[in-house]
Motif scaffolding. Structure first.
Motif, mmCIF file in Angstrom:
data_model
loop_
_atom_site.group_PDB
_atom_site.id
_atom_site.type_symbol
_atom_site.label_atom_id
_atom_site.label_comp_id
_atom_site.label_asym_id
_atom_site.label_seq_id
_atom_site.Cartn_x
_atom_site.Cartn_y
_atom_site.Cartn_z
ATOM 1 N N ASP A 10 0.924 -1.247 -0.031
ATOM 2 C CA ASP A 10 0.159 0.267 0.178
ATOM 3 C C ASP A 10 0.371 1.253 -0.037
ATOM 4 O O ASP A 10 2.102 1.807 1.126
ATOM 5 N N ILE A 11 1.126 2.033 -1.223
ATOM 6 C CA ILE A 11 1.663 3.283 -1.218
ATOM 7 C C ILE A 11 0.851 4.155 0.219
ATOM 8 O O ILE A 11 2.217 4.547 0.712
ATOM 9 N N THR A 12 -0.263 4.312 0.602
ATOM 10 C CA THR A 12 0.240 4.622 1.741
ATOM 11 C C THR A 12 0.992 5.148 2.781
ATOM 12 O O THR A 12 0.615 5.153 3.769
ATOM 13 N N ASN A 21 1.436 10.694 -6.164
ATOM 14 C CA ASN A 21 0.165 10.204 -6.737
ATOM 15 C C ASN A 21 -0.726 10.453 -8.460
ATOM 16 O O ASN A 21 0.002 11.138 -8.997
ATOM 17 N N VAL A 33 -5.854 5.124 -6.108
ATOM 18 C CA VAL A 33 -4.270 5.419 -5.420
ATOM 19 C C VAL A 33 -4.611 6.985 -4.918
ATOM 20 O O VAL A 33 -4.829 7.555 -4.140
ATOM 21 N N ASP A 34 -5.582 7.779 -5.963
ATOM 22 C CA ASP A 34 -5.605 9.307 -5.805
ATOM 23 C C ASP A 34 -6.791 9.532 -4.471
ATOM 24 O O ASP A 34 -6.397 9.505 -3.975
ATOM 25 N N ILE A 37 -4.789 7.997 -1.334
ATOM 26 C CA ILE A 37 -4.004 9.052 -0.659
ATOM 27 C C ILE A 37 -4.982 10.235 0.295
ATOM 28 O O ILE A 37 -4.076 10.705 0.777
ATOM 29 N N PRO A 119 3.226 5.119 -7.692
ATOM 30 C CA PRO A 119 2.524 3.491 -7.948
ATOM 31 C C PRO A 119 2.719 3.472 -9.451
ATOM 32 O O PRO A 119 3.519 4.060 -10.002
ATOM 33 N N PHE A 156 0.336 -2.757 -6.084
ATOM 34 C CA PHE A 156 -0.699 -2.547 -5.357
ATOM 35 C C PHE A 156 -0.489 -4.112 -5.165
ATOM 36 O O PHE A 156 -1.114 -5.011 -3.756
#
Length: 169
Positions: A10-12, A21, A33-34, A37, A119, A156
């Motif tokens: 998870d990029i967050t 983003n 993703v947007d 975030i 991402p 992801f």
């Protein structure tokens, strides 16, 4: 020397100077993703995006461009928003996708960021085939001069991870 690393997750949840983003042109949040975030980063990100829309980006952020805001509650200093192109069989938009990575690194350099988490831009809801998205991403960051020390692709799922791993060889 820039190091390229891969992480499945998870990029967050990443700790980095800047998190990229995969935004839509409105900069006001969305899906994928947007949305993640904006949700995890909290209202500070949206507040800065609204200021950008009220100023220089009144018509939205153009595809292939990048701009930074605070990272709010994320474990990062900045969020670099970039608008990827929608995939289209009838039109080669790969240069716009490559531009997302180049422009994000340019903004990262202006900010002094040393670690940047990306991402797979355009490979979700915008429909870009994952293998091609991975090829463009890896080729572009390898060819872009930057002071960023670590470029981290945060993928992801296993399919995305494998596509990027295949490009890193």
């Amino acid at each position: 020397m820039t190091t390229i690393t891969l992480v499945q997750g998870d990029i967050t949840r990443q700790s980095a100077d800047a998190v990229v983003n995969a935004a839509n042109s409105s900069l006001l949040g969305g899906g994928g993703v947007d949305g993640a975030i904006h949700r995890r980063g909290g209202p500070a990100i949206l507040a800065e995006c609204r200021k950008l829309r009220a100023g220089h980006y009144g018509k939205g952020l153009p595809t292939g461009r990048a701009v930074a805001t605070t990272a709010g509650d994320l474990d990062a200093r900045w969020v670099i928003h970039t608008v990827g192109p929608r995939y289209a069989r009838e039109e080669d938009r790969s240069e716009l996708l490559a531009s997302c990575y180049r422009e994000s690194l340019r903004v990262a350099d202006e900010l002094g960021a040393r670690t940047v988490a990306f991402p797979a831009v355009s490979a979700g809801i915008y429909g870009w085939p994952m293998d091609d998205a991975a090829r463009i991403a890896v080729e572009t960051v390898r060819a872009t001069e930057t002071d960023v020390e670590e470029i981290r692709f945060v993928l992801f799922d296993e399919r995305a991870y494998d596509a990027f791993a295949g490009q890193l060889g």
